[in-house]
Design a protein around this motif. Structure first.
Motif, mmCIF file in Angstrom:
data_model
loop_
_atom_site.group_PDB
_atom_site.id
_atom_site.type_symbol
_atom_site.label_atom_id
_atom_site.label_comp_id
_atom_site.label_asym_id
_atom_site.label_seq_id
_atom_site.Cartn_x
_atom_site.Cartn_y
_atom_site.Cartn_z
ATOM 1 N N GLU A 1 1.640 41.711 -27.752
ATOM 2 C CA GLU A 1 1.234 41.129 -29.036
ATOM 3 C C GLU A 1 2.029 41.781 -30.167
ATOM 4 N N ARG A 2 3.328 41.479 -30.186
ATOM 5 C CA ARG A 2 4.232 41.980 -31.212
ATOM 6 C C ARG A 2 5.419 41.041 -31.300
ATOM 7 N N CYS A 3 6.124 41.077 -32.417
ATOM 8 C CA CYS A 3 7.292 40.233 -32.605
ATOM 9 C C CYS A 3 8.304 40.980 -33.462
ATOM 10 N N VAL A 4 9.544 40.495 -33.458
ATOM 11 C CA VAL A 4 10.606 41.061 -34.290
ATOM 12 C C VAL A 4 11.155 39.954 -35.175
ATOM 13 N N SER A 5 11.562 40.327 -36.380
ATOM 14 C CA SER A 5 12.082 39.352 -37.334
ATOM 15 C C SER A 5 13.291 39.932 -38.049
ATOM 16 N N ALA A 6 14.169 39.035 -38.514
ATOM 17 C CA ALA A 6 15.382 39.412 -39.237
ATOM 18 C C ALA A 6 15.261 38.938 -40.677
ATOM 19 N N GLY A 7 15.540 39.844 -41.614
ATOM 20 C CA GLY A 7 15.290 39.582 -43.020
ATOM 21 C C GLY A 7 16.491 39.221 -43.848
ATOM 22 N N ALA A 8 17.519 38.615 -43.251
ATOM 23 C CA ALA A 8 18.682 38.118 -43.994
ATOM 24 C C ALA A 8 19.280 39.207 -44.868
ATOM 25 N N ARG A 9 19.284 39.008 -46.185
ATOM 26 C CA ARG A 9 20.022 39.919 -47.063
ATOM 27 C C ARG A 9 19.248 41.171 -47.462
ATOM 28 N N ASP A 10 18.046 41.357 -46.982
ATOM 29 C CA ASP A 10 17.465 42.690 -47.112
ATOM 30 C C ASP A 10 17.961 43.602 -45.988
ATOM 31 N N ARG A 11 18.715 43.002 -45.032
ATOM 32 C CA ARG A 11 19.420 43.716 -43.962
ATOM 33 C C ARG A 11 18.487 44.624 -43.153
ATOM 34 N N THR A 12 17.301 44.128 -42.891
ATOM 35 C CA THR A 12 16.353 44.883 -42.074
ATOM 36 C C THR A 12 15.846 44.014 -40.936
ATOM 37 N N ALA A 13 15.597 44.648 -39.823
ATOM 38 C CA ALA A 13 14.851 44.043 -38.724
ATOM 39 C C ALA A 13 13.515 44.762 -38.648
ATOM 40 N N ARG A 14 12.468 44.004 -38.452
ATOM 41 C CA ARG A 14 11.119 44.593 -38.444
ATOM 42 C C ARG A 14 10.399 44.230 -37.153
ATOM 43 N N LEU A 15 9.809 45.255 -36.546
ATOM 44 C CA LEU A 15 8.970 45.080 -35.360
ATOM 45 C C LEU A 15 7.518 45.103 -35.822
ATOM 46 N N TRP A 16 6.841 43.989 -35.624
ATOM 47 C CA TRP A 16 5.458 43.842 -36.078
ATOM 48 C C TRP A 16 4.519 44.069 -34.905
ATOM 49 N N LYS A 17 3.677 45.097 -35.008
ATOM 50 C CA LYS A 17 2.625 45.343 -34.023
ATOM 51 C C LYS A 17 1.346 44.714 -34.560
ATOM 52 N N VAL A 18 1.073 43.512 -34.086
ATOM 53 C CA VAL A 18 0.011 42.706 -34.686
ATOM 54 C C VAL A 18 -1.354 43.339 -34.463
ATOM 55 N N ALA A 19 -1.610 43.806 -33.261
ATOM 56 C CA ALA A 19 -2.938 44.365 -32.967
ATOM 57 C C ALA A 19 -3.203 45.627 -33.783
ATOM 58 N N GLU A 20 -2.168 46.487 -33.929
ATOM 59 C CA GLU A 20 -2.349 47.743 -34.676
ATOM 60 C C GLU A 20 -2.185 47.556 -36.182
ATOM 61 N N GLU A 21 -1.716 46.352 -36.595
ATOM 62 C CA GLU A 21 -1.471 46.041 -38.009
ATOM 63 C C GLU A 21 -0.478 47.028 -38.618
ATOM 64 N N THR A 22 0.580 47.323 -37.870
ATOM 65 C CA THR A 22 1.636 48.207 -38.357
ATOM 66 C C THR A 22 2.986 47.538 -38.133
ATOM 67 N N GLN A 23 4.029 48.119 -38.730
ATOM 68 C CA GLN A 23 5.376 47.593 -38.586
ATOM 69 C C GLN A 23 6.379 48.736 -38.576
ATOM 70 N N LEU A 24 7.478 48.535 -37.852
ATOM 71 C CA LEU A 24 8.598 49.464 -37.827
ATOM 72 C C LEU A 24 9.790 48.785 -38.493
ATOM 73 N N VAL A 25 10.466 49.521 -39.368
ATOM 74 C CA VAL A 25 11.578 48.967 -40.139
ATOM 75 C C VAL A 25 12.882 49.571 -39.625
ATOM 76 N N PHE A 26 13.852 48.694 -39.325
ATOM 77 C CA PHE A 26 15.172 49.117 -38.855
ATOM 78 C C PHE A 26 16.207 48.587 -39.851
#
Length: 587
Positions: free
Chosen positions: A335-360
């Motif tokens: 229960e997590r997903c990753v997304s690409a933020g275009a010109r903010d140049r970040t990829a984010r891993l969303w941990k939906v159950a824990e309601e947290t995110q990791l920023v790359f």
């Protein structure tokens, strides 16, 4: 073999457990008078006896002296034990044994279909299947597929319909779904492999030669939106460009998203709209299903990621964090997903159950000099456009500077960067770069890299697939130490390859043609159980980019449609003493 898979004998019911020994002796000394006291003592002994039986089958019966003092109690407990077995009470050990036997029966049935005798199944094969299932539940790479695929024998088939640019593609074998800028949603059926198209129904040898196999996908259904229905709030189709499509793994739903801010859920069988979500405030740019479920993730230009449940056809929650448009998203089994933020140049891993995110954070560039490449062509990352998960700990991203980046959830910086993954555009002529009569070559800008416009992986394997507008679909392999990616094959030929095939005799060599146009998206599915018959890759090709009108290759040969690549698997050596007859005939 582990004791987990052994079939134990019948359990002997212990005649007298040790625990209630003192209790009965006390009751014997205190209550000698009436025989009525035997019944309550029996009721007290029965549950304790059941607990001991569930603990371990190695517990032995009591001594003969205890048996004499337990005659009355054992008789009553036998009656209750029989009633428990009639009611179907199952211990934890029996449940584990039953599930293990069921799993092994399924494995044996699968092997029987292939042609092996269940009695001759090698235990190593069963152990391998068990290890693969455990690895997938843990979310780790467990398949080394790149070395097992015969990329040099891949077939290539183009298909199209009279529509505008194809923006996205999704697969749910044997169907693929494509969307276009002129509001079409198409349902195509990919042809079966040649050996499965014309099955022989009789034992007689056919007099006529077999018909040539069908390769071109068949269009089964399509629906189209209407741009003139913008003001109709009850209209259940798209009114602007469709930008994304996703298909559920159970073949029940097909979901589309577009510039009209709508997410429309369709019935996969009939393409009839079921539900329309209008929660996003800007164009929907990406959709992804959680693997094996009907939980959906969507991303949008409104800088949010939203979570949906299609089992209840309901909205769940919104995830905030990106500082620019979110233009791609991917998910696997957890229960997590990753997304690409275009010109903010970040990829984010969303941990939906824990309601947290990791920023790359991206934006880096490989500063190592490339042979034969102008240093000015090695640009910094301006926009992170594509993202795909390899497993629950690794993912890859593609950017507008032509680089592929490998990321690990345990590190904030890329593990590896592959610059210029699809090469450089041809340099401009001096006359095109300057208005002077005799321009100096110094005014000619450096060649620019081709963007990564499509990116896909085969989940939990070492295969990564990327696309751009260089005429190829490129296959990359993840190294065994998971710290590097290497190019292993290119699908689709160039104009030079096509000329060589036309001039030569060709032989049995597959015919390749350059994939002209922009590869906007890629879908992939495996043939047979666990990819035993190969892999099918379908690329969406268009004249311009899915998010704009940036056109490339305006000359002849650019058509809107799709390309199907059928990649067979390298045949394995003989297993369990069974020899491949086809290999024997060739020898």
């Amino acid at each position: 073999m582990s004791s987990f898979f052994t079939v134990p004998g019948k359990r002997k019911r212990p005649s007298a457990p040790e625990a209630p020994k003192k209790r009965i002796a006390a009751s014997k000394s205190s209550a000698k008078t009436s025989a009525k006291s035997a019944k309550p003592s029996a009721k007290q002994a029965a549950p304790s006896k059941k607990r001991v039986e569930r603990d371990d089958e190695s517990i032995s019966g009591s001594d003969s002296e205890d048996e004499e003092s337990y005659n009355g109690a054992s008789d009553a407990s036998n009656d209750e034990g029989d009633s428990d077995s009639d009611n179907g009470v199952e211990t934890a050990a029996e449940k584990r044994l039953r599930l293990a036997e069921r799993y092994l029966d399924n494995v044996k049935e699968h092997v029987d279909e292939i042609g092996f005798d269940a009695a001759e199944i090698d235990r190593d094969l069963i152990a391998e299947r068990l290890q693969e299932d455990v690895a997938e539940t843990k979310g780790k790479v467990y398949r080394q597929l790149a070395a097992e695929l015969a990329f040099d024998k891949a077939s290539q088939t183009f298909f199209r319909s009279n529509t505008n640019s194809v923006t996205s593609i999704a697969a749910c074998a044997p169907y693929v779904y494509t969307t276009t800028k002129d509001l079409f949603l198409h349902k195509w059926r990919i042809q079966d492999l040649p050996q499965h198209q014309y099955p022989q129904t009789t034992k007689r040898k056919p007099k006529k030669p077999p018909a040539p196999p069908k390769k071109r996908p068949e269009l089964e259904l399509w629906i189209k939106g209407n741009a003139s229905k913008k003001e109709d709030k009850d209209y259940k189709r798209h009114v602007k460009n469709i930008l994304a499509v996703a298909a559920s793994s159970d073949g029940k739903y097909v979901v589309t998203g577009g510039q009209d801010k709508k997410i429309i859920v369709h019935d996969a069988e009939t393409l009839k709209p079921i539900k329309v979500f209008t929660h996003h405030r800007d164009a929907v740019t990406g959709l992804a299903f959680r693997r094996g479920t009907n939980q959906l993730y969507s991303c949008s230009k409104d800088r949010t990621v939203k979570v949906w449940s299609l089992d209840e056809l309901a909205y769940i929650e919104t995830l905030f964090g990106h500082q620019d448009e979110v233009i791609d998203i991917d998910a696997l089994a957890q229960e997590r997903c990753v997304s690409a933020g275009a010109r903010d140049r970040t990829a984010r891993l969303w941990k939906v159950a824990e309601e947290t995110q990791l920023v790359f954070r991206g934006g880096a560039v490989d500063k190592k000099p490339q042979p034969g490449v102008n240093p000015r062509s090695l640009l910094h990352e301006g926009s992170m456009d594509r993202i795909a998960m390899i497993d629950d700990e690794l993912f890859v991203t593609g950017s507008d500077n032509g680089s592929l980046a490998l990321w690990s959830v345990s590190k904030k910086k890329p593990v590896y960067i592959q610059p210029l993954a699809h090469g450089l555009d041809p340099p401009l002529e001096p006359e095109a770069a300057s208005a002077e009569v005799n321009p100096d070559r110094k005014v000619v800008p450096a060649p620019t890299p081709r963007w990564i416009t499509a990116l896909k992986t085969i989940p939990y394997s070492d295969v990564i697939i990327s696309g751009s507008w260089d005429g190829h679909v490129r296959i990359w392999q993840l190294s065994e130490d998971k710290k590097k990616i290497d190019l292993v094959a290119t699908l689709g030929g160039s104009s030079e390859d096509q000329h060589d095939d036309a001039s030569g005799d060709g032989g049995d060599k597959p015919h390749y043609r350059s994939v002209e146009g922009v590869i906007n998206d890629i879908a992939v599915f495996e043939r047979g159980d666990r990819g035993e018959e190969g892999v099918c890759i379908v690329a969406a090709v268009a004249k311009d980019h899915r998010l704009g009108r940036w056109s490339v290759n305006k000359g002849k040969g650019v058509r809107n449609g799709g390309v199907v690549f059928e990649i067979p698997k390298i045949p394995r050596a003989s297993t369990n003493g069974v020899h491949d007859s086809s290999e024997g005939e060739e020898e």
